[in-house]
Design a protein around this motif. Structure first.
Motif, PDB file in Angstrom:
ATOM      1  N   ILE A  82      -5.709   4.503 -12.010  1.00 57.62           N
ATOM      2  CA  ILE A  82      -4.893   5.423 -11.002  1.00 57.62           C
ATOM      3  C   ILE A  82      -5.211   4.782  -9.524  1.00 57.62           C
ATOM      4  CG2 ILE A  82      -4.721   7.419  -9.718  1.00 57.62           C
ATOM      5  CD1 ILE A  82      -5.662   8.876 -12.613  1.00 57.62           C
ATOM      6  N   ASP A  83      -6.335   4.479  -9.322  1.00 58.60           N
ATOM      7  CA  ASP A  83      -6.812   4.087  -7.946  1.00 58.60           C
ATOM      8  C   ASP A  83      -6.042   2.488  -7.759  1.00 58.60           C
ATOM      9  OD1 ASP A  83      -8.074   6.338  -7.141  1.00 58.60           O
ATOM     10  OD2 ASP A  83     -10.068   5.392  -7.659  1.00 58.60           O
ATOM     11  N   ARG A  84      -5.986   1.769  -8.576  1.00 61.07           N
ATOM     12  CA  ARG A  84      -5.492   0.416  -8.441  1.00 61.07           C
ATOM     13  C   ARG A  84      -4.120   0.246  -8.483  1.00 61.07           C
ATOM     14  NH1 ARG A  84      -7.380  -1.503 -12.833  1.00 61.07           N
ATOM     15  NH2 ARG A  84      -5.720  -1.681 -14.198  1.00 61.07           N
ATOM     16  N   LEU A 182     -21.541  17.801  -2.558  1.00 60.99           N
ATOM     17  CA  LEU A 182     -22.166  16.999  -3.565  1.00 60.99           C
ATOM     18  C   LEU A 182     -21.777  15.227  -3.523  1.00 60.99           C
ATOM     19  CD1 LEU A 182     -21.595  19.321  -6.730  1.00 60.99           C
ATOM     20  CD2 LEU A 182     -23.739  18.891  -5.616  1.00 60.99           C
ATOM     21  N   GLY A 183     -20.887  15.021  -2.842  1.00 59.79           N
ATOM     22  CA  GLY A 183     -20.322  13.773  -2.491  1.00 59.79           C
ATOM     23  C   GLY A 183     -19.388  13.560  -3.713  1.00 59.79           C
ATOM     24  N   VAL A 184     -19.043  12.129  -3.886  1.00 61.43           N
ATOM     25  CA  VAL A 184     -17.917  11.774  -4.751  1.00 61.43           C
ATOM     26  C   VAL A 184     -18.351  11.375  -6.163  1.00 61.43           C
ATOM     27  CG1 VAL A 184     -15.934  10.435  -5.146  1.00 61.43           C
ATOM     28  CG2 VAL A 184     -16.506  11.107  -2.794  1.00 61.43           C
ATOM     29  N   SER A 185     -17.880  11.936  -7.231  1.00 62.13           N
ATOM     30  CA  SER A 185     -18.604  11.315  -8.574  1.00 62.13           C
ATOM     31  C   SER A 185     -17.816  10.081  -8.978  1.00 62.13           C
ATOM     32  CB  SER A 185     -18.292  12.710  -9.385  1.00 62.13           C
ATOM     33  OG  SER A 185     -17.191  12.511 -10.143  1.00 62.13           O
ATOM     34  N   PRO A 186     -18.429   9.554 -10.160  1.00 60.16           N
ATOM     35  CA  PRO A 186     -17.533   8.396 -10.871  1.00 60.16           C
ATOM     36  C   PRO A 186     -16.114   8.809 -11.160  1.00 60.16           C
ATOM     37  CG  PRO A 186     -19.835   8.462 -11.456  1.00 60.16           C
ATOM     38  CD  PRO A 186     -19.481   9.583 -10.652  1.00 60.16           C
ATOM     39  N   VAL A 187     -15.813  10.025 -11.439  1.00 52.12           N
ATOM     40  CA  VAL A 187     -14.494  10.606 -12.113  1.00 52.12           C
ATOM     41  C   VAL A 187     -13.489  10.960 -11.021  1.00 52.12           C
ATOM     42  CG1 VAL A 187     -15.416  11.044 -14.093  1.00 52.12           C
ATOM     43  CG2 VAL A 187     -15.517  12.866 -12.592  1.00 52.12           C
ATOM     44  N   HIS A 188     -14.089  10.972  -9.618  1.00 51.07           N
ATOM     45  CA  HIS A 188     -12.984  11.349  -8.682  1.00 51.07           C
ATOM     46  C   HIS A 188     -12.225   9.970  -8.255  1.00 51.07           C
ATOM     47  CE1 HIS A 188     -15.523  15.033  -8.035  1.00 51.07           C
ATOM     48  NE2 HIS A 188     -14.333  15.331  -7.806  1.00 51.07           N
ATOM     49  N   ARG A 189     -10.802  10.323  -7.973  1.00 48.95           N
ATOM     50  CA  ARG A 189      -9.763   9.346  -7.594  1.00 48.95           C
ATOM     51  C   ARG A 189      -9.995   9.029  -6.070  1.00 48.95           C
ATOM     52  NH1 ARG A 189      -4.736  12.435 -10.572  1.00 48.95           N
ATOM     53  NH2 ARG A 189      -5.613  12.289 -12.496  1.00 48.95           N
ATOM     54  N   ARG A 190     -10.510   7.968  -5.817  1.00 49.66           N
ATOM     55  CA  ARG A 190     -10.842   7.411  -4.553  1.00 49.66           C
ATOM     56  C   ARG A 190      -9.702   7.002  -3.751  1.00 49.66           C
ATOM     57  NH1 ARG A 190     -15.106   7.351  -7.383  1.00 49.66           N
ATOM     58  NH2 ARG A 190     -17.361   7.018  -6.449  1.00 49.66           N
ATOM     59  N   SER A 191      -8.577   6.942  -4.418  1.00 52.67           N
ATOM     60  CA  SER A 191      -7.254   6.819  -3.548  1.00 52.67           C
ATOM     61  C   SER A 191      -6.583   7.885  -3.060  1.00 52.67           C
ATOM     62  CB  SER A 191      -6.323   5.887  -4.403  1.00 52.67           C
ATOM     63  OG  SER A 191      -5.900   6.589  -5.601  1.00 52.67           O
ATOM     64  N   PHE A 192      -7.073   9.124  -3.495  1.00 57.13           N
ATOM     65  CA  PHE A 192      -6.465  10.497  -3.115  1.00 57.13           C
ATOM     66  C   PHE A 192      -6.707  10.980  -1.686  1.00 57.13           C
ATOM     67  CE2 PHE A 192      -4.251  12.562  -6.898  1.00 57.13           C
ATOM     68  CZ  PHE A 192      -3.577  11.350  -7.353  1.00 57.13           C
ATOM     69  N   ALA A 193      -6.204  11.367  -0.916  1.00 58.66           N
ATOM     70  CA  ALA A 193      -6.660  11.569   0.455  1.00 58.66           C
ATOM     71  C   ALA A 193      -7.831  12.180   0.760  1.00 58.66           C
ATOM     72  CB  ALA A 193      -5.452  11.989   1.367  1.00 58.66           C
ATOM     73  N   PRO A 194      -8.126  13.386   0.148  1.00 60.53           N
ATOM     74  CA  PRO A 194      -9.247  14.189   0.214  1.00 60.53           C
ATOM     75  C   PRO A 194     -10.675  13.509  -0.005  1.00 60.53           C
ATOM     76  CG  PRO A 194      -7.711  15.652  -0.589  1.00 60.53           C
ATOM     77  CD  PRO A 194      -7.098  14.451  -0.803  1.00 60.53           C
ATOM     78  N   VAL A 195     -10.425  12.661  -1.082  1.00 55.19           N
ATOM     79  CA  VAL A 195     -11.583  12.039  -1.570  1.00 55.19           C
ATOM     80  C   VAL A 195     -11.856  10.687  -0.595  1.00 55.19           C
ATOM     81  CG1 VAL A 195     -12.524  10.708  -3.571  1.00 55.19           C
ATOM     82  CG2 VAL A 195     -11.236  12.674  -3.861  1.00 55.19           C
ATOM     83  N   ARG A 196     -10.725  10.164  -0.316  1.00 54.94           N
ATOM     84  CA  ARG A 196     -10.847   8.689   0.456  1.00 54.94           C
ATOM     85  C   ARG A 196     -11.291   9.305   1.928  1.00 54.94           C
ATOM     86  NH1 ARG A 196      -5.797   7.790   0.531  1.00 54.94           N
ATOM     87  NH2 ARG A 196      -5.265   8.303   2.588  1.00 54.94           N
ATOM     88  N   ARG A 197     -10.998  10.279   2.559  1.00 53.56           N
ATOM     89  CA  ARG A 197     -11.343  10.615   3.762  1.00 53.56           C
ATOM     90  C   ARG A 197     -12.982  10.915   3.730  1.00 53.56           C
ATOM     91  NH1 ARG A 197      -6.422  13.742   4.405  1.00 53.56           N
ATOM     92  NH2 ARG A 197      -7.505  15.487   3.331  1.00 53.56           N
ATOM     93  N   LEU A 198     -13.474  11.759   2.618  1.00 59.56           N
ATOM     94  CA  LEU A 198     -14.898  11.923   2.528  1.00 59.56           C
ATOM     95  C   LEU A 198     -15.391  10.643   2.621  1.00 59.56           C
ATOM     96  CD1 LEU A 198     -16.868  14.301   2.163  1.00 59.56           C
ATOM     97  CD2 LEU A 198     -16.493  14.082  -0.436  1.00 59.56           C
ATOM     98  N   LEU A 199     -15.050   9.686   1.765  1.00 55.46           N
ATOM     99  CA  LEU A 199     -15.878   8.377   1.534  1.00 55.46           C
ATOM    100  C   LEU A 199     -15.806   7.705   2.950  1.00 55.46           C
ATOM    101  CD1 LEU A 199     -14.508   7.093  -1.873  1.00 55.46           C
ATOM    102  CD2 LEU A 199     -16.746   7.962  -1.478  1.00 55.46           C
ATOM    103  N   GLU A 200     -14.682   7.626   3.467  1.00 55.69           N
ATOM    104  CA  GLU A 200     -14.672   7.065   4.939  1.00 55.69           C
ATOM    105  C   GLU A 200     -15.739   7.573   5.935  1.00 55.69           C
ATOM    106  OE1 GLU A 200     -10.523   7.475   5.529  1.00 55.69           O
ATOM    107  OE2 GLU A 200      -9.954   5.510   4.586  1.00 55.69           O
TER     108      GLU A 200
END
Length: 206
Positions: A82-84, A182-200
């Protein structure tokens, strides 16, 4: 609805498959698709868009579909895919995989939505709102949703605290708050905006 309704097909079609996917909107977990060939000799009452059915009714219909259908199969695309390739292409990939896994194979496929995956093993056409118009697509939507929901319950046990068993990965308020906490888990989609913003805004996830 008739499981043998074919919108643009005029030839002999013994194995008509309905294809649908679930899981395009969640922030976590795979996208899961199903392909179902119903048996006209063993009709199933009450087929409808899986989103309009209660969990208990979906579970009961899922059992009936798996027992009465001529064939059914699941396909999926993982979080990394999905992310790719993006969620649309991943959804089409999952549907193609489900259709390829059918045994016996389909003669023709009706795909929920407004486009068909590429490189399918049979002729196909897209049916907008097909999950409420074609019984075989309704059946596929039910099988796919039940399978994905069960997987999200299992993932909840592996990654507790996010509430995956409750919201199935969708961006509920509780889910977004858990991500912050808790932060982002391995099963979260890093390309999705809420997750991406958190990682950034941080140095990663779990």
């Amino acid at each position: 609805m008739s499981g043998q309704l074919v919108f643009g097909f005029s030839g002999d079609c013994r194995h008509l498959a309905g294809v649908d996917e679930v899981g395009r909107g969640p922030l976590a977990g795979p996208v899961v698709a199903a392909a179902v060939i119903l048996d006209p000799e063993r009709p199933i009452a009450g087929l409808a868009d899986s989103k309009k059915l209660s969990e208990r009714r979906r579970e009961a219909l899922d059992d009936e579909i798996r027992e009465r259908a001529l064939a059914w199969a699941l396909g999926r695309a993982e979080v990394e895919e999905i992310d790719r390739v993006n969620i649309l292409q991943a959804s089409l990939l999952a549907m193609r995989r489900a259709l390829l896994a059918l045994e016996p194979p389909a003669d023709y496929a009706l795909i929920d939505g407004n486009r068909c995956p590429r490189q399918l093993p049979c002729p196909a056409e897209a049916v907008v709102k097909g999950d409420s118009r074609v019984a075989a697509i309704s059946a596929a939507s039910i099988v796919a949703k039940v399978a994905r929901d069960r997987e999200m319950v299992a993932l909840d046990a592996r990654y507790p605290g996010y509430g995956l068993a409750r919201h199935k990965g969708y961006p509920s308020r509780a889910h977004l708050e858990a991500l912050q906490r808790l932060g982002v888990s391995p099963v979260h989609r890093r390309s999705f905006a809420p997750v991406r913003r958190l990682l950034e805004g941080s140095d990663g996830g779990r």
